[in-house]
Design a protein around this motif. Structure first.
Motif, short mmCIF file in Angstrom:
data_model
loop_
_atom_site.label_atom_id
_atom_site.label_comp_id
_atom_site.label_asym_id
_atom_site.label_seq_id
_atom_site.Cartn_x
_atom_site.Cartn_y
_atom_site.Cartn_z
N LEU A 690 45.94 38.85 37.72
CA LEU A 690 46.67 40.11 37.92
C LEU A 690 46.36 40.70 39.29
O LEU A 690 47.27 41.16 40.01
N LEU A 691 45.09 40.69 39.70
CA LEU A 691 44.72 41.24 41.00
C LEU A 691 45.33 40.43 42.13
O LEU A 691 45.74 40.98 43.16
N ARG A 692 45.41 39.10 41.94
CA ARG A 692 46.04 38.26 42.97
C ARG A 692 47.54 38.52 43.05
O ARG A 692 48.12 38.52 44.14
N LEU A 693 48.19 38.75 41.91
CA LEU A 693 49.62 39.07 41.94
C LEU A 693 49.86 40.40 42.66
O LEU A 693 50.86 40.57 43.35
N LEU A 694 48.94 41.35 42.51
CA LEU A 694 49.10 42.65 43.15
C LEU A 694 48.86 42.59 44.65
O LEU A 694 49.62 43.15 45.44
N THR A 695 47.79 41.90 45.05
CA THR A 695 47.36 41.97 46.46
C THR A 695 47.71 40.74 47.27
O THR A 695 47.83 40.83 48.49
N GLY A 696 47.86 39.56 46.62
CA GLY A 696 48.10 38.33 47.37
C GLY A 696 46.86 37.83 48.09
O GLY A 696 46.94 36.89 48.88
N ARG A 697 45.69 38.42 47.84
CA ARG A 697 44.45 38.05 48.53
C ARG A 697 43.70 36.98 47.75
O ARG A 697 43.94 36.78 46.56
N PRO A 698 42.74 36.29 48.40
CA PRO A 698 41.93 35.28 47.69
C PRO A 698 41.15 35.91 46.55
O PRO A 698 40.83 37.11 46.54
N ALA A 699 40.81 35.07 45.56
CA ALA A 699 40.19 35.58 44.34
C ALA A 699 38.75 36.01 44.56
O ALA A 699 38.24 36.89 43.86
N LEU A 700 38.06 35.42 45.53
CA LEU A 700 36.65 35.72 45.73
C LEU A 700 36.48 37.15 46.21
O LEU A 700 37.09 37.58 47.19
N ARG A 701 35.64 37.94 45.52
CA ARG A 701 35.30 39.34 45.82
C ARG A 701 36.53 40.27 45.76
O ARG A 701 36.52 41.36 46.34
#
Length: 855
Positions: A690-701
């Motif tokens: 979900l956080l990756r879908l929101l931000t498009g950033r790498p999963a680490l941290r």
């Protein structure tokens, strides 16, 4: 030798006249100056009071000014704001759109009302015995009008209200009125201002010192002499106000009628040398050479105002000199000189009296001149203001003439348009007749369609009953049902489909083996060839076959068949690759919109709920990540790679035929320590996705970055700009939901079915996406139109209201949002221009009709 002090001649000017008095040892000389009172004290200063239209509310301010300022004259000032809307025939119009005569009549009525209000204030002052006058100005801004009046009239004392009476309290010490704050800040510094509220003094702004208000000395000339005359004695009948007695240490006695001394005066010999002045007349005593002399003139009956004093202390005779040593002629000359001196002094006193009167007249003239100058300056100022106002009125008149010409031109064009519109209306009438005929025919078609709809509903009900019977049969025979979804393929078919495993057909490769694209039985498929050298290859193969061959879900990849001989699995082909590739825009693929990402999140949640709630045994994926989520041609997401999944037994524990594996960034921290998968492990991985879908950033941290953005209010800066403009409220809600899923302690994570799905599914419905038929409840749902859904509650609205951002919300939701201190839009995060809400009655009626139809 006797000396007589010199007497000024009548021809000398009064301003240069000198008077000599008795120069006795104990006498003191003083210099007298007549000072003029400052003109500013003679002009009584007014106290100005600013009052509004409401006499009842403003009376307390006037009463306070009458009781506390000490002013004996009050000036009521008022700033009138001309109305912008003119009432005509029961309706109000802009003043610019009403004819000049109508505006003039209405303005006259306004001014008459203002005068009536000001007269009421004057009656209050009259009842309290205070003189009062009125003054008003017409301006659109009250506070600017007050400052202008203070500046133009050089007002020194001013009283106005500090706030409305409803804001008054005993602890009130500051101004609460915007007008009062403006006047306090902008008024000239020389004005002393009292701010009151409800009859109480709130604060005072002291006036600054102004040099123009200093007092000036009187123009009266001072009366002085070289000998510093102390006083001048005259008969009481001539000038009684200026009479004072001569002070001396020597005893002086009255003179006899014939001029002889009755008493004697003794003085030390050291004082005699100063008794002679240049230009004095000297009179000798006689042939005996006596040094007796006359020192000064004193008071006597023969010479009023003068005193004779003798310095010779050796005479025993009662006369000042012996008669035998002075002849009659010489004595007559002395008497004549004394008479002349007496006459001269009387003339001098008359001149002094006339001079005093002239000075008083001059002082009055100066006062009147000063008042005349002030009146002249005020009249000059008013004349300039009148000229300026006249010039402005001329400009406005010219402007009105130009506007009138423009209006006439618009009227001509409006008449032309009217003709055109009349022609169009005639055409519309003809068209409406034609449409009426079409409506009649459409009504007939509608009736036939309704009949067909009833027949279709009957057939649908029959089909539903048959489907329910088939479902029961399928439940009773699950092995028969599942066997229809799985096919065994030979090695030769796999080899031919991949063109003998042509490297150009390879679309993926990893530790599990390779994936080829091929055509099998005229169908494009993806063939996964497991690595035979891996110890886990056969186990993973059997795990996927056991899991995927027994279930079907729209968001789980479909296993078409398998080839045990080559350890190959045949899947449906998904042309858009993995979610990881699309988030990274691999091969310049277009980015996913926020609507698509929200739908994908809902699909993954539905698939996980399906896996965890499997009736026979729950399934835990264990390696959920964007690389294991594939997208079909319509960007529908499907979870794949079940080789490392675990089965949840009835006792709540998991069992897996493979060694535990997982990707670190998506791995549950509890699973890392216990090496045992639970449904909460998939919840943790889902939160990272979900956080990756929101931000498009790498999963680490990524969790730390999102927490900081929410705490600092910078979530907008963290959202993936390639997805478009996320609705801020939904983006914030998703971010908080994802962080709950990523809690370190598994017990604190939300339940997918009871909590997560209830948040995601309404969001999906709110963006117009159709409800997923294989949702957690597996039953058909009726989806309301998008504009029926509240963007905050994500439910059908019962009391819709429009906010300043143009969106419609449930009244309870938007009021709670505003009452919590927010001043931004829940959808755009842009500051709202106002907080007013407008009921959407049309939408409310439509919602109620829809609810009744689907109830």
């Amino acid at each position: 030798m006797a000396v007589v002090s010199s007497i000024p001649m009548m021809g000398e000017s009064i301003g240069s006249m000198r008077f000599h008095g008795i120069d006795s040892p104990g006498s003191r000389s003083s210099r007298t100056e007549i000072m003029e009172e400052p003109v500013s004290r003679l002009i009584e200063e007014k106290v100005y009071v600013a009052l509004g239209k409401d006499v009842a509310k403003n009376k307390t301010t006037l009463v306070w000014a009458l009781q506390n300022t000490g002013g004996k004259k009050i000036c009521i000032i008022h700033v009138h704001q001309p109305a912008h809307m003119i009432p005509v025939m029961g309706t109000k119009f802009l003043a610019s759109s009403v004819d000049e005569e109508g505006v003039r009549v209405y303005r006259k009525m306004e001014r008459e009302k203002v005068h009536m209000i000001l007269d009421e204030y004057l009656r209050i002052c009259q009842q309290r015995g205070v003189r009062a006058e009125k003054m008003y100005i017409e301006m659109d801004s009250v506070e600017k009008g007050i400052v202008r009046l203070i500046s133009q009239h050089r007002i020194r004392k001013f009283v106005m209200g500090a706030a409305s009476d409803r804001y008054h309290s005993r602890k009130m010490r500051d101004l609460r009125s915007r007008k009062a704050m403006f006047v306090q800040r902008e008024a000239p510094a020389t004005c002393h201002i009292w701010f009151t509220c409800k009859g109480s003094l709130i604060c005072t702004r002291e006036a600054a010192i102004d040099d123009t208000d200093s007092e000036y000395a009187s123009p009266h000339a001072s009366i002085s002499g070289n000998n510093q005359v102390q006083t001048l004695s005259t008969p009481e009948s001539d000038c009684p106000s200026n009479i004072s007695r001569v002070q001396s240490n020597d005893s002086v006695q009255d003179l006899a009628h014939d001029g002889s001394l009755i008493g004697q005066s003794r003085r030390p010999s050291s004082d005699r040398s100063s008794d002679t002045d240049k230009g004095d007349r000297a009179f000798r005593a006689g042939p005996s050479g006596s040094d007796a002399h006359l020192r000064q003139f004193g008071r006597s009956e023969s010479a009023p105002g003068l005193i004779l004093v003798e310095e010779n202390s050796d005479h025993s005779s009662p006369r000042s000199f012996p008669n035998e040593n002075l002849d009659d002629a010489f004595y007559d000359q002395i008497r004549q000189a004394m008479a002349e001196a007496h006459n001269s002094k009387q003339e001098i006193f008359r001149e002094v009296s006339r001079r005093h009167k002239a000075e008083e007249i001059a002082l009055d003239a100066i006062r009147k001149a000063k008042q005349s100058e002030n009146v002249y300056s005020e009249e000059l100022k008013r004349r300039k203001e009148t000229e300026i106002a006249l010039a402005k009125e001329k400009e406005e008149l010219e402007k009105l003439k130009r506007e009138r010409e423009e209006i006439m031109e618009e009227l001509r064009s409006a008449l032309e348009q009217r003709t055109v519109l009349e022609n169009r209306i005639a055409e519309s009438d003809r068209t409406s007749e034609e449409l009426l005929q079409k409506i009649v025919s459409a009504v007939g078609l509608l009736q036939s369609f309704r009949k067909e709809r009833d027949e279709l509903q009957t057939e649908r009900d029959r089909a539903l009953r048959e489907a329910e019977e088939l479902r029961k049969i399928h439940i009773q025979t699950p092995d028969l049902r599942l066997s229809q979804f799985f096919t065994d393929f030979s090695f030769s078919e796999i080899e031919n489909a991949t063109n003998h495993f042509d490297p150009t057909l390879k679309i993926g490769e990893g530790g599990y083996g390779s994936i080829y694209i091929g055509i099998l039985r005229h169908t494009q498929v993806a063939i996964k060839l497991l690595n035979p050298n891996s110890s886990q290859g056969p186990i993973e193969y059997q795990q996927e076959v056991d899991v995927l061959s027994k279930m079907r879900h729209p968001n789980i990849i479909t296993l078409i068949g398998a080839c045990p001989e080559a350890l190959s699995l045949v899947y449906e082909f998904l042309p858009n690759g993995s979610l990881e590739d699309r988030l990274n825009c691999k091969d310049n693929s277009p980015p996913l919109s926020w609507q698509t990402r929200l739908r994908i999140a809902t699909e993954i949640c539905a698939a996980l709920i399906f896996l965890h709630s499997n009736k026979s045994h729950g399934i835990i994926h264990g390696d959920l990540k964007p690389a294991n989520i594939l997208l079909d041609a319509n960007l529908v997401s499907k979870i794949c790679d079940f080789g490392t999944c675990s089965l949840l037994r009835g006792n709540g524990r998991t069992s897996s035929s493979t060694d535990f594996k997982g990707t670190y960034a998506y791995l549950d921290p509890e699973t890392s320590s216990s090496e045992e998968l639970t449904p909460r492990s998939d919840v943790y991985s889902f939160g990272i996705i979900l956080l990756r879908l929101l931000t498009g950033r790498p999963a680490l941290r990524i969790t730390n970055e999102v927490k900081y953005a929410l705490e600092s209010g910078t979530l907008n800066n963290l959202l993936d700009p390639l997805a478009g403009d996320w609705p801020f409220f939904q983006a914030e809600q998703l971010a908080r939901l994802a962080l709950r899923c990523c809690e370190t302690v598994g017990e604190n994570r939300p339940n997918l079915k009871t909590e997560v799905w209830r948040i995601l599914e309404p969001m999906r419905a709110s963006i117009g996406l159709s409800s997923f038929h294989f949702g957690p409840n597996h039953h058909h749902r009726r989806i309301a139109p998008l504009y029926f859904i509240c963007p905050v509650f994500l439910e059908v609205m019962q009391d819709p209201h429009v906010a300043a951002d143009g969106f419609t919300y449930e009244a309870e939701a938007i009021r709670a949002w505003l009452d919590s201190g927010h001043d931004t839009s829940p959808m755009t995060n842009v500051k709202l221009s106002h907080t007013s809400l407008i009921p959407n009655h049309a939408l409310r009626s439509a919602v109620q009709e829809w609810l009744q139809h689907h109830r």
